[in-house]
Structure formats: C-alpha cells, structure tokens
Write an enzyme that holds these catalytic residues in place. Structure first.
Site, short mmCIF file in Angstrom:
data_model
loop_
_atom_site.label_atom_id
_atom_site.label_comp_id
_atom_site.label_asym_id
_atom_site.label_seq_id
_atom_site.Cartn_x
_atom_site.Cartn_y
_atom_site.Cartn_z
N GLU A 226 -26.18 7.03 54.08
CA GLU A 226 -26.86 7.41 52.84
C GLU A 226 -25.76 7.61 51.80
OE1 GLU A 226 -28.23 8.52 49.85
OE2 GLU A 226 -28.31 10.57 50.60
N CYS A 260 -27.45 11.97 44.49
CA CYS A 260 -27.28 10.53 44.71
C CYS A 260 -28.39 9.72 44.06
CB CYS A 260 -27.18 10.21 46.19
SG CYS A 260 -28.53 10.90 47.16
#
Length: 453
Positions: A226, A260
């Site tokens: 991720e 993110c």
C-alpha cells in the site's frame, strides 16, 4: 526517542530489537501460527470481537496517545481508533465466511477447493495513521488464522501498541500477534530473510515498497503493498462548487495532508476555475492550525521535521518554475513542525510537486480545457491510489469510473475507505488489498484436493 510534533521534543523511548530478539519473535510466530490456525472459527471470531470492544472502550486513551506522538487533532485520532474497532468487527465476521467449494464430478470422485492461512505474516506500518495502519497489518492475518509480527513506525509507536494490547487482552495468544521495533532496514531484512515468514504487508513510500518487494522475491513470499499516491480531483462546471469546496478543502487538510489518498491535483474546468480557486484559497486561510489537543484545532503539526522541510523544497521549486502561491507557503513559528495550509495554482507539469507526492497540506489547482484533458492528466503519473470527481452528468460519471486509473474513485464525495470495501492501488501505488473480505482473502492460499473413492 519519540518526538512530540507540537513541541519537537522527545518524550518517550523504545526498545531496539536485536537479531536474537527477532529470531525469538520468528520462533514464536511459528508456534503461534500452529496454535491460532487450529483455533475454531467461532473462538477466533469471539476473541476478535472482544478485542474490538476493548478498542472502543479505550478509544479516548489510544486517541490521546496518537495526538501526542503524531500531532493530528484529537477528534481525528479518536475517529481513527473507532475505525479500527469497526474494521476488526468486520474481520471477525469473516472468520466464519472463509468458504471453499466442491466441483462437479461423477459419483466416486470429489474435488474440493479449500482456502487456508498463508502462514506467519510480517507487517510494516507507516506513521501517518499509527492505529489503523497497524490494525490493517494484523487484522486480516488474524481473521484468516495466521500469526503476525508487526513493526509500527518508531516515530509513532503508541497507537499501534494500544491496538495490539487490546487484542492480547481479548485473548489473542502472544505468539500469534507480536510487535517489534528497531532500525527499520535491519528489522525488515532480518524478517524477510526468514523462511518462517510467508507474507509481507507494507504501508509506506513507493521507493521502500519496491525495495521490500525485491527482498520478498528472494523467498517468493506473497506481498501486499500500500504505497504512495498523488490524488487527482476532476471538478466539472456542472457541479455545486460551494459543496465541492467545503468537502474537498476539509479533506485536503485532514491530517495535515499526510494521507496516501489525499486529494492533491485539482483539475478544474476553465469556466469555473477562478471561482473554485478563490473559494479554496478562502477556506485554506480559514483553517485553524494548532496543538491537536486544543478543541478548536482543525489541523495539527506535521508529524516530523522531514514534513515541513520536504514541503518547503517542493513549494520553492514550483514557484521557481512559475507556479502562483496563493495561500500559505511557509512554516509556522519556530517550535514543532507546523506548516501553513498552502495553495499553489497554475503549477507547470515539470514542477517536482506535480510529479512527486507532497504528503503535506498543499493543494495544486490548475485550469483544464475539457474532460479528455482532465482524464489524461489524472492518468499521467505512475501513481493510481485514489481519484475524485465532481459532476452531475451521469454519463460522464460512468466514463470517469471506467477510464481513470486508480484503485479507488470517489464521485461527488471524499470517502474512499470503508471497512467492507477493498482498499488499495494500481501502478506505483502498489498491489494487493486491505479491508473488506479481500483483506482476509489476501492472507489465504488455495489448495485443491482431488479425491477418488
């Protein structure tokens, strides 16, 4: 030492795992896997549900620890902890839904496809969400019947420790869920070199993700990555501009932009560009920046010295290349790691900030001629984590959902995360999924059993 980002002073210290400590952790993970895997699905579910209840009970305390070490406003920190409990409750239910299947065969033959836990999992978590990143690293494996060793960020250890402590107190065996700290590169190399670990899961930068993927390849370990993003936001002239601004400006400066999936490149149709730009600047200037424990704070400090330093370099580079600075642009004060909510407009494509994730409180707002140009710009970068679009045109919404290269697309909203929905990216934003049934499936391997009478 662990620094408090509001004052920039150390307030805690951590143990540093030696190679012997890591070997002991690996041995324990091997034992823990055998025991936890053999635990019934009913029992695993009950233990994880109890863990979730304990996390809810302790949400204020764990939240306060996160604000102290990471800086985010206390409401955001408590919300993060509650999300951990919600995710764990969802994963608990998945313990009893790890169905296999039987294929069609004549009498006397049977073919069964079964899904089994992959084995001990090593997880590495980032500092921006100290609790949820750790929960995502251990929750899926535990639901699948795996053991886990997790390394939270050494800069923000307490949030993750609070999560794991709740799991242990709920009855997860100590061997099945362990925490280690140390020099990140040494810990990752040591754990990834061991045949005990069968899967690696990492949240962090694309550069480190590529490095860990190479290490994992030596032993063909499964991986979930991720990684970074550079979220495009497509704003069309048929949307409610004020609502779009209210939602997206708040989302931009959440966690000081250290997210993110943070919306970063605002690509705005030309005829509403000036109105959108001016409204965004107005909202950026109104954001209340301060200590996360102050009730009226909307944005805290950045989490470490690297944050404002890196952002300053990118902002200066953009200005030199012709971008217009319309709000913020500077550090705040000389204590802690505070940075102004910042807006840059008409940012040229060769500016570093248009190509590298800023990971801070800065919005880039550019006018765009039409839908095709907006989609092309959205897809220009190698990143593909979250993308956003605001439009009332239903046919256009379908085109965007189809054509934008991202793991998650939000249309007329800002939420891209839900406990029952898979979370992950494409291209340089990584691969593999967390959350949802997919977050548990990521920790399973399939075995086909061909049987004759």
């Amino acid at each position: 030492g662990v620094l408090g980002p509001s004052a920039g002073e150390a307030f805690a210290s951590l143990p540093k795992a030696t190679p012997t400590d890591l070997d002991n952790a690996l041995e324990a993970a091997s034992r823990g896997f055998k025991a936890w895997r053999a635990t019934s699905a009913d029992r695993r579910e009950a233990v994880l549900r109890k863990g979730a209840a304990l996390i809810r009970e302790r949400a204020k305390d764990i939240g306060a620890a996160i604000t102290r070490e990471q800086g985010k406003p206390i409401k955001e920190a408590i919300g993060e902890v509650v999300y951990c409990a919600m995710l764990l409750e969802f994963y608990a239910g998945e313990c009893k839904r790890l169905y296999g299947k039987t294929l069609v065969r004549p009498d006397g033959q049977r073919v069964e496809v079964r899904h089994e836990p992959v084995g001990p999992v090593a997880g590495f978590a980032a500092w921006n969400f100290p609790a949820i990143n750790v929960m995502r690293k251990v929750g899926g494996p535990l639901a699948a019947g795996c053991s886990a060793i997790v390394k939270p960020s050494e800069e923000t250890p307490a949030g993750g420790l609070g999560i794991v402590q709740a799991l242990l107190d709920a009855g997860v065996p100590g061997d099945a869920c362990q925490v280690v700290f140390g020099v990140p590169d040494e810990v990752s190399r040591h754990l990834l070199a061991s045949p005990v670990i069968r899967k690696v899961t990492f949240t962090g930068s694309t550069a480190v993700g590529k490095h860990l993927a190479k290490l994992a390849a030596d032993d063909l370990k499964r991986t979930t990555m991720e990684l970074g993003g550079h979220g495009p936001v497509l704003v069309f002239n048929d949307t409610d501009i004020d609502r779009t601004l209210d939602v997206m400006a708040a989302t931009k400066y959440r966690n000081a932009g250290q997210v993110c999936v943070s919306p970063t490149r605002f690509l705005v149709e030309e005829d509403v560009f000036e109105r959108f730009r001016d409204g965004f600047v107005e909202r950026a200037k109104a954001v209340k920046v301060g200590n996360g424990f102050d009730a009226d704070t909307q944005m805290g400090p950045m989490a470490s010295e690297r944050g404002p330093d890196g952002l300053q370099a990118k902002i200066n580079d953009a200005k030199e290349k012709g971008a217009k600075l319309l709000a913020g642009g500077s550090r705040i004060g000389n204590q802690g790691f505070f940075h102004e909510p910042t807006v840059l407009s008409e940012v040229p494509l060769d500016a570093e900030i248009m190509n590298e994730e800023p990971f801070g409180p800065v919005a880039l707002i550019n006018p765009m001629p039409d839908e095709q140009a907006m989609i092309e710009e959205a897809n220009r970068l190698p990143y593909g984590l979250a993308a956003y679009a605001w439009t009332q045109d239903s046919a256009r919404r379908m085109r965007i959902a189809s054509e934008v290269e991202a793991g998650m697309v939000a249309i007329n909203g800002a939420g891209v995360s839900a406990v029952d929905a898979p979370f992950g990216g494409v291209k340089w934003s990584g691969y593999g999924l967390e959350d949802g049934a997919e977050g548990v499936a990521a920790c399973l391997v399939s075995k086909t059993v061909h049987e004759s009478a």
